[in-house]
Design a protein around this motif. Structure first.
Motif, PDB file in Angstrom:
ATOM      1  N   ALA A  91      -0.826   4.572   6.961  1.00 47.12           N
ATOM      2  CA  ALA A  91      -1.585   4.774   8.086  1.00 47.12           C
ATOM      3  C   ALA A  91      -2.771   6.055   7.659  1.00 47.12           C
ATOM      4  N   THR A 138      -6.544   5.322   8.670  1.00 43.82           N
ATOM      5  CA  THR A 138      -7.756   5.431   9.496  1.00 43.82           C
ATOM      6  C   THR A 138      -7.361   5.721  10.831  1.00 43.82           C
ATOM      7  N   GLY A 186     -13.168   6.441  10.545  1.00 43.81           N
ATOM      8  CA  GLY A 186     -12.811   5.401   9.766  1.00 43.81           C
ATOM      9  C   GLY A 186     -13.018   5.779   8.246  1.00 43.81           C
ATOM     10  N   SER A 187     -14.471   5.786   7.724  1.00 48.27           N
ATOM     11  CA  SER A 187     -14.916   6.165   6.592  1.00 48.27           C
ATOM     12  C   SER A 187     -14.853   7.666   6.198  1.00 48.27           C
ATOM     13  N   SER A 206     -20.898   0.918   1.397  1.00 51.51           N
ATOM     14  CA  SER A 206     -21.415   2.170   1.259  1.00 51.51           C
ATOM     15  C   SER A 206     -20.635   3.175   0.805  1.00 51.51           C
ATOM     16  N   MET A 207     -19.436   3.029   0.984  1.00 54.61           N
ATOM     17  CA  MET A 207     -18.257   4.237   0.606  1.00 54.61           C
ATOM     18  C   MET A 207     -18.166   3.957  -1.066  1.00 54.61           C
ATOM     19  N   LEU A 241       0.877  -1.207   0.097  1.00 51.02           N
ATOM     20  CA  LEU A 241       0.031   0.034   0.017  1.00 51.02           C
ATOM     21  C   LEU A 241       0.928   1.285  -0.080  1.00 51.02           C
ATOM     22  N   LEU A 275      -3.363  -6.033  12.021  1.00 51.46           N
ATOM     23  CA  LEU A 275      -4.154  -4.670  12.331  1.00 51.46           C
ATOM     24  C   LEU A 275      -3.441  -4.034  13.697  1.00 51.46           C
ATOM     25  N   ARG A 282      -5.544   3.631  13.743  1.00 53.86           N
ATOM     26  CA  ARG A 282      -6.128   2.668  14.240  1.00 53.86           C
ATOM     27  C   ARG A 282      -6.483   1.938  12.935  1.00 53.86           C
ATOM     28  N   TYR A 283      -6.389   0.512  13.224  1.00 53.80           N
ATOM     29  CA  TYR A 283      -6.603  -0.619  12.053  1.00 53.80           C
ATOM     30  C   TYR A 283      -5.472  -0.528  10.981  1.00 53.80           C
ATOM     31  N   VAL A 284      -4.344  -0.345  11.349  1.00 50.79           N
ATOM     32  CA  VAL A 284      -3.161   0.008  10.367  1.00 50.79           C
ATOM     33  C   VAL A 284      -2.468  -1.440  10.348  1.00 50.79           C
ATOM     34  N   GLY A 285      -2.764  -1.980   9.016  1.00 47.12           N
ATOM     35  CA  GLY A 285      -2.060  -3.368   8.880  1.00 47.12           C
ATOM     36  C   GLY A 285      -0.401  -3.224   9.109  1.00 47.12           C
ATOM     37  N   LEU A 291      -8.299 -12.667   9.268  1.00 44.64           N
ATOM     38  CA  LEU A 291      -7.248 -12.059   8.494  1.00 44.64           C
ATOM     39  C   LEU A 291      -6.373 -11.700   9.577  1.00 44.64           C
TER      40      LEU A 291
HETATM   41  C1  LIG Z   1      -8.490  -6.105   7.538  1.00 45.91           C
HETATM   42  C2  LIG Z   1      -8.327  -4.595   7.495  1.00 45.91           C
HETATM   43  C3  LIG Z   1      -7.134  -3.889   7.017  1.00 45.91           C
HETATM   44  C4  LIG Z   1      -7.113  -2.721   7.007  1.00 45.91           C
HETATM   45  N1  LIG Z   1      -5.911  -1.806   6.771  1.00 45.91           N
HETATM   46  C5  LIG Z   1      -5.753  -0.589   7.114  1.00 45.91           C
HETATM   47  C6  LIG Z   1      -4.525  -0.095   6.678  1.00 45.91           C
HETATM   48  O1  LIG Z   1      -3.589  -0.654   6.270  1.00 45.91           O
HETATM   49  N2  LIG Z   1      -4.515   1.410   6.787  1.00 45.91           N
HETATM   50  C7  LIG Z   1      -5.576   2.025   7.261  1.00 45.91           C
HETATM   51  O2  LIG Z   1      -5.300   3.287   7.224  1.00 45.91           O
HETATM   52  N3  LIG Z   1      -6.861   1.540   7.573  1.00 45.91           N
HETATM   53  C8  LIG Z   1      -7.041   0.350   7.315  1.00 45.91           C
HETATM   54  N4  LIG Z   1      -8.244  -0.564   7.719  1.00 45.91           N
HETATM   55  C9  LIG Z   1      -9.332   0.375   8.169  1.00 45.91           C
HETATM   56  C10 LIG Z   1     -10.511   0.399   7.235  1.00 45.91           C
HETATM   57  O3  LIG Z   1      -9.951   1.281   6.224  1.00 45.91           O
HETATM   58  C11 LIG Z   1     -11.687   0.873   7.873  1.00 45.91           C
HETATM   59  O4  LIG Z   1     -12.164  -0.109   8.681  1.00 45.91           O
HETATM   60  C12 LIG Z   1     -12.723   1.334   6.884  1.00 45.91           C
HETATM   61  O5  LIG Z   1     -12.499   2.631   6.453  1.00 45.91           O
HETATM   62  C13 LIG Z   1     -14.070   1.605   7.922  1.00 45.91           C
HETATM   63  O6  LIG Z   1     -13.883   2.377   8.880  1.00 45.91           O
HETATM   64  P1  LIG Z   1     -14.693   2.144  10.361  1.00 45.91           P
HETATM   65  O7  LIG Z   1     -13.982   0.669  10.520  1.00 45.91           O
HETATM   66  O8  LIG Z   1     -14.205   3.121  11.482  1.00 45.91           O
HETATM   67  O9  LIG Z   1     -16.173   2.010  10.270  1.00 45.91           O
HETATM   68  P2  LIG Z   1     -16.894   3.403  10.166  1.00 45.91           P
HETATM   69  O10 LIG Z   1     -16.443   4.269   9.048  1.00 45.91           O
HETATM   70  O11 LIG Z   1     -17.156   3.618  11.559  1.00 45.91           O
HETATM   71  O12 LIG Z   1     -18.203   2.639   9.377  1.00 45.91           O
HETATM   72  C14 LIG Z   1     -19.159   1.925   9.958  1.00 45.91           C
HETATM   73  C15 LIG Z   1     -20.489   1.579   9.241  1.00 45.91           C
HETATM   74  O13 LIG Z   1     -20.946   2.773   8.931  1.00 45.91           O
HETATM   75  C16 LIG Z   1     -20.966   3.153   7.406  1.00 45.91           C
HETATM   76  N5  LIG Z   1     -20.897   4.368   6.920  1.00 45.91           N
HETATM   77  C17 LIG Z   1     -20.125   5.231   7.538  1.00 45.91           C
HETATM   78  N6  LIG Z   1     -20.046   6.345   6.887  1.00 45.91           N
HETATM   79  C18 LIG Z   1     -21.109   6.244   5.969  1.00 45.91           C
HETATM   80  C19 LIG Z   1     -21.802   7.291   5.072  1.00 45.91           C
HETATM   81  N7  LIG Z   1     -21.156   8.599   5.000  1.00 45.91           N
HETATM   82  N8  LIG Z   1     -22.654   6.735   4.363  1.00 45.91           N
HETATM   83  C20 LIG Z   1     -23.212   5.584   4.441  1.00 45.91           C
HETATM   84  N9  LIG Z   1     -22.581   4.863   5.310  1.00 45.91           N
HETATM   85  C21 LIG Z   1     -21.651   5.046   6.062  1.00 45.91           C
HETATM   86  C22 LIG Z   1     -19.855   2.035   6.966  1.00 45.91           C
HETATM   87  O14 LIG Z   1     -20.230   1.736   5.550  1.00 45.91           O
HETATM   88  C23 LIG Z   1     -19.883   0.897   7.826  1.00 45.91           C
HETATM   89  O15 LIG Z   1     -20.863   0.015   7.599  1.00 45.91           O
HETATM   90  C24 LIG Z   1      -8.235  -1.791   7.666  1.00 45.91           C
HETATM   91  C25 LIG Z   1      -9.471  -2.539   8.118  1.00 45.91           C
HETATM   92  C26 LIG Z   1      -9.410  -3.809   7.880  1.00 45.91           C
HETATM   93  C27 LIG Z   1     -10.698  -4.737   8.541  1.00 45.91           C
END
Ligand SMILES: Cc1cc2nc3c(=O)[nH]c(=O)nc-3n(C[C@H](O)[C@H](O)[C@H](O)COP(=O)(O)OP(=O)(O)OC[C@H]3O[C@@H](n4cnc5c(N)ncnc54)[C@H](O)[C@@H]3O)c2cc1C
Length: 392
Positions: free
Chosen positions: A131, A133, A138-139, A368-369, A100, A215, A164-167, A210
């Motif tokens: 990094a 998230t 997150g989203s 969703s995103m 990445l 993470l 957080r959640y950074v591989g 996984l």
């Molecule tokens: C295996 C794995 C590897 C990862 N690796 C990395 C990495 O290397 N680096 C890194 O930075 N991150 C990493 N991530 C993090 C990943 O990118 C986030 O988990 C992801 O962006 C979602 O964020 P969140 O978990 O905080 O969920 P949230 O953003 O809290 O979302 C929760 C729910 O709400 C929905 N939602 C949120 N906002 C909206 C909106 N505006 N409209 C509609 N629905 C919405 C989402 O679709 C989801 O269903 C990893 C995650 C996993 C599981």
């Protein structure tokens, strides 16, 4: 329809062969994600350790079918990732390499930054992290709070915040970090950092699936960043912030979809291998899964080719990622139904595949995103609706 040519078929066959090693260690790595340290000599791990480094920076992988594949194109990556994830997605994401972070560097790095980063990766197998998230954001990457501010004595910069959640962050030697220098889409920057520096700390998170991805949470407590480690300084301001991240994610997305596809295929193949006699209705169900896998693969390949042609065109890739992550979840769960109520206890690999599949929804943006991005492609007219007169 998009067809792979013979060098890509050779690449796929080679990865399938390398995959036997991955499968052999899949359950071991699931129990102990640090087991990967014992397997740095596997050919697939060695290949991944430099995958993505362009030839001009000294990457000379062994030829496959008469071609050297550097993994610096989305189409190459999807072929590699489907095969290796089908063998074991955990081993794939646990392997060292630039993945990445390397894609971001390719988009945003200047020549000296690339020489430094790639040079380190070519000298030794190193883990990297990416990094973005943050806790509770997150989203909503635009809400990030990690800050990049001038150093106290006016020299260099300081990185402060949490991710957080950074591989692989808890075992990585190098990484890229997104941080704010100001408000708005142009106020987001990415920096290169090493981890053996004061102020950096990372810890692994417990994971259900996984587990190889390791993470982690990261804390940056005033980590010193030299000015020349800020990515994109040679580019106009409009090309450094959100624009660069969109380009990076577009390039990564087909590969993530291919990992999900590989997991789905692994579950499908598992049923084919372990249920030798099938009732007609079961055979029909399994054939249907096979057709869905083949259709998703075509979509992923078309999405990868679109991104390779235009890094701004990640709309089809969003469709591919959303479809592949759903496929992985549905197929891994459906595969269990072929083995009765105790399937997940009696077939540890199937249980692992179902757990791994769950994570696919979140990597690189949730469904969703992806749907929001796809919608933007459709309303802007950059993505043609199938069956519309323009699409033919
Ligand atoms: C295996 C794995 C590897 C990862 N690796 C990395 C990495 O290397 N680096 C890194 O930075 N991150 C990493 N991530 C993090 C990943 O990118 C986030 O988990 C992801 O962006 C979602 O964020 P969140 O978990 O905080 O969920 P949230 O953003 O809290 O979302 C929760 C729910 O709400 C929905 N939602 C949120 N906002 C909206 C909106 N505006 N409209 C509609 N629905 C919405 C989402 O679709 C989801 O269903 C990893 C995650 C996993 C599981």
């Amino acid at each position: 329809m998009f067809e792979l040519d013979s060098p890509f078929k050779a690449l796929s066959a080679q990865c399938q062969e390398w995959g036997h090693d991955f499968r052999a260690h899949a359950l071991e790595l699931d129990r102990d994600p640090e087991a990967i340290r014992r397997y740095f000599d596997l050919p697939a791990v060695r290949f991944l350790a430099t995958m993505g480094i362009p030839e001009e920076y000294g990457n000379r992988p062994e030829p496959i079918g008469g071609h050297r594949f550097h993994g610096d194109r989305a189409l190459e990556r999807v072929v590699i990732m489907e095969e290796l994830a089908c063998a074991d997605a955990g081993m794939l994401v646990a392997s060292p390499g630039p993945l990445l972070a390397g894609v971001l560097l390719e988009v945003l790095g200047d020549r000296r930054q690339k020489e430094w980063f790639y040079g380190r990766m070519l000298a030794d197998p190193l883990w990297t992290f990416f990094a973005l998230t943050e806790p509770d954001r997150g989203s909503d990457a635009s809400g990030m709070r990690t800050a990049l501010t001038p150093g106290p004595d006016g020299t260099g910069l300081r990185l402060t915040g949490a991710k957080r959640y950074v591989g692989n962050a808890c075992r990585a030697q190098l990484g890229v970090v997104f941080a704010r220098t100001g408000p708005g889409p142009l106020g987001v920057n990415a920096v290169l950092t090493e981890t053996a520096v004061p102020g950096y700390s990372a810890a692994p998170l417990p994971m259900i699936g996984l587990r190889g991805a390791r993470l982690s949470t990261i804390e940056f407590d005033g980590v010193e960043i030299a000015e020349d480690r800020v990515l994109g300084r040679h580019l106009p301001r409009t090309r450094r912030g959100t624009w660069a991240f969109v380009q990076t994610f577009n390039r990564l997305r087909p590969g993530v979809a291919a990992i999900a596809l590989g997991v789905a295929r692994a579950a499908h193949t598992y049923v084919l291998t372990h249920r030798r006699s099938l009732r007609p209705a079961e055979r029909e169900r399994l054939d249907g899964i096979g057709r869905r896998i083949a259709a998703t693969r075509r979509l992923i390949h078309a999405a990868a080719a679109a991104v390779d042609a235009d890094g701004g065109n990640g709309y089809l890739a969003s469709a591919a990622k959303a479809r592949a992550s759903r496929l992985a979840e549905e197929v891994t769960l459906e595969a269990c139904t072929f083995f009765g109520p105790g399937a997940r206890l009696d077939h540890p690999l199937l249980d692992k595949l179902a757990r791994d599949a769950r994570s696919m929804e979140f990597i690189e943006g949730t469904t969703s995103m992806q749907k929001l991005n796809l919608f933007q492609g459709l309303v802007s007219g950059r993505l043609e609706r199938a069956g519309s007169p323009a699409a033919g």
